[in-house]
Motif scaffolding. Structure first.
Motif, PDB file in Angstrom:
ATOM      1  N   ASN A  83       0.837  -1.200   0.000  1.00  0.00           N
ATOM      2  CA  ASN A  83       0.000   0.000   0.000  1.00  0.00           C
ATOM      3  C   ASN A  83       0.869   1.247   0.000  1.00  0.00           C
ATOM      4  OD1 ASN A  83      -2.301  -1.686   0.233  1.00  0.00           O
ATOM      5  ND2 ASN A  83      -2.178  -1.644   2.471  1.00  0.00           N
ATOM      6  N   SER A  84       0.252   2.374  -0.333  1.00  0.00           N
ATOM      7  CA  SER A  84       0.951   3.665  -0.336  1.00  0.00           C
ATOM      8  C   SER A  84       2.268   3.571  -1.096  1.00  0.00           C
ATOM      9  CB  SER A  84       1.198   4.137   1.104  1.00  0.00           C
ATOM     10  OG  SER A  84       0.000   4.253   1.820  1.00  0.00           O
ATOM     11  N   LEU A  85       2.201   2.997  -2.265  1.00  0.00           N
ATOM     12  CA  LEU A  85       3.417   2.758  -3.047  1.00  0.00           C
ATOM     13  C   LEU A  85       4.080   4.056  -3.470  1.00  0.00           C
ATOM     14  CD1 LEU A  85       2.170  -0.303  -5.062  1.00  0.00           C
ATOM     15  CD2 LEU A  85       4.273  -0.243  -3.717  1.00  0.00           C
ATOM     16  N   LYS A  86       5.398   4.008  -3.510  1.00  0.00           N
ATOM     17  CA  LYS A  86       6.228   5.160  -3.876  1.00  0.00           C
ATOM     18  C   LYS A  86       7.076   4.821  -5.100  1.00  0.00           C
ATOM     19  CE  LYS A  86       6.740   6.312   1.041  1.00  0.00           C
ATOM     20  NZ  LYS A  86       7.704   6.560   2.141  1.00  0.00           N
ATOM     21  N   PRO A  87       7.505   5.819  -5.835  1.00  0.00           N
ATOM     22  CA  PRO A  87       8.361   5.531  -7.000  1.00  0.00           C
ATOM     23  C   PRO A  87       9.596   4.717  -6.642  1.00  0.00           C
ATOM     24  CG  PRO A  87       7.578   7.783  -7.103  1.00  0.00           C
ATOM     25  CD  PRO A  87       7.132   7.245  -5.774  1.00  0.00           C
ATOM     26  N   GLU A  88      10.128   4.916  -5.440  1.00  0.00           N
ATOM     27  CA  GLU A  88      11.321   4.166  -5.031  1.00  0.00           C
ATOM     28  C   GLU A  88      11.032   2.699  -4.738  1.00  0.00           C
ATOM     29  OE1 GLU A  88      10.193   7.045  -3.750  1.00  0.00           O
ATOM     30  OE2 GLU A  88      10.476   7.133  -1.553  1.00  0.00           O
ATOM     31  N   ASP A  89       9.770   2.300  -4.772  1.00  0.00           N
ATOM     32  CA  ASP A  89       9.420   0.881  -4.646  1.00  0.00           C
ATOM     33  C   ASP A  89       9.518   0.153  -5.976  1.00  0.00           C
ATOM     34  OD1 ASP A  89       6.809   1.908  -2.406  1.00  0.00           O
ATOM     35  OD2 ASP A  89       8.743   1.013  -1.859  1.00  0.00           O
ATOM     36  N   THR A  90       9.753   0.891  -7.055  1.00  0.00           N
ATOM     37  CA  THR A  90       9.873   0.284  -8.368  1.00  0.00           C
ATOM     38  C   THR A  90      11.048  -0.690  -8.408  1.00  0.00           C
ATOM     39  OG1 THR A  90       8.889   2.184  -9.501  1.00  0.00           O
ATOM     40  CG2 THR A  90      10.315   0.745 -10.810  1.00  0.00           C
ATOM     41  N   ALA A  91      10.760  -1.923  -8.812  1.00  0.00           N
ATOM     42  CA  ALA A  91      11.785  -2.969  -8.832  1.00  0.00           C
ATOM     43  C   ALA A  91      11.163  -4.255  -9.364  1.00  0.00           C
ATOM     44  CB  ALA A  91      12.340  -3.209  -7.428  1.00  0.00           C
TER      45      ALA A  91
END
Length: 120
Positions: A83-91
């Motif tokens: 939840n509350s995903l952020k661009p830095e979670d991209t992977a």
């Protein structure tokens, strides 16, 4: 040896949610600790969350309060609710099974990974 197949990745806007699933086969799923890792371009693979055979969980600091790992032993499946995903979670997110019920332990098997992209 445990075979692992991830699903549920995709593209989402910042603040959105995704649920990853990892279906396991080939062994006694309930006896293994499980984990979710991720690897962003140009970076090392890192542990995001883990769960023991008994259900105890642990999280990387940057995802605490946003991600939840869980397991359904009847379905041989481990989940990662994000939840509350952020661009830095991209992977690319990888499922892993460990060589025992508790952690720390060595990874025994890896899934092939599923891409998660967080972008507006």
């Amino acid at each position: 040896q445990v075979q692992l197949v991830e699903s549920g990745g995709g593209s989402v806007q910042p603040g959105g949610s995704l649920r990853l699933s990892c279906a396991a086969s080939g062994s006694i799923f309930s006896t293994y600790a499980m984990g979710w890792y991720r690897q962003a371009p140009g970076k090392q693979r890192e542990l995001v969350a883990s769960i023991t055979s008994g259900g105890s969980t642990n999280y990387k600091d940057s995802v605490k309060g946003r991600f939840t790992i869980s397991r359904d032993n009847a379905k041989n499946t481990v989940y990662l609710q994000m939840n509350s995903l952020k661009p830095e979670d991209t992977a690319v997110y990888y499922c892993a099974s460990y060589l025992g019920p508790y952690l720390p332990n060595k990874v025994g098997s890896w899934g092939r990974g599923t891409q998660v992209t967080v972008s507006s």
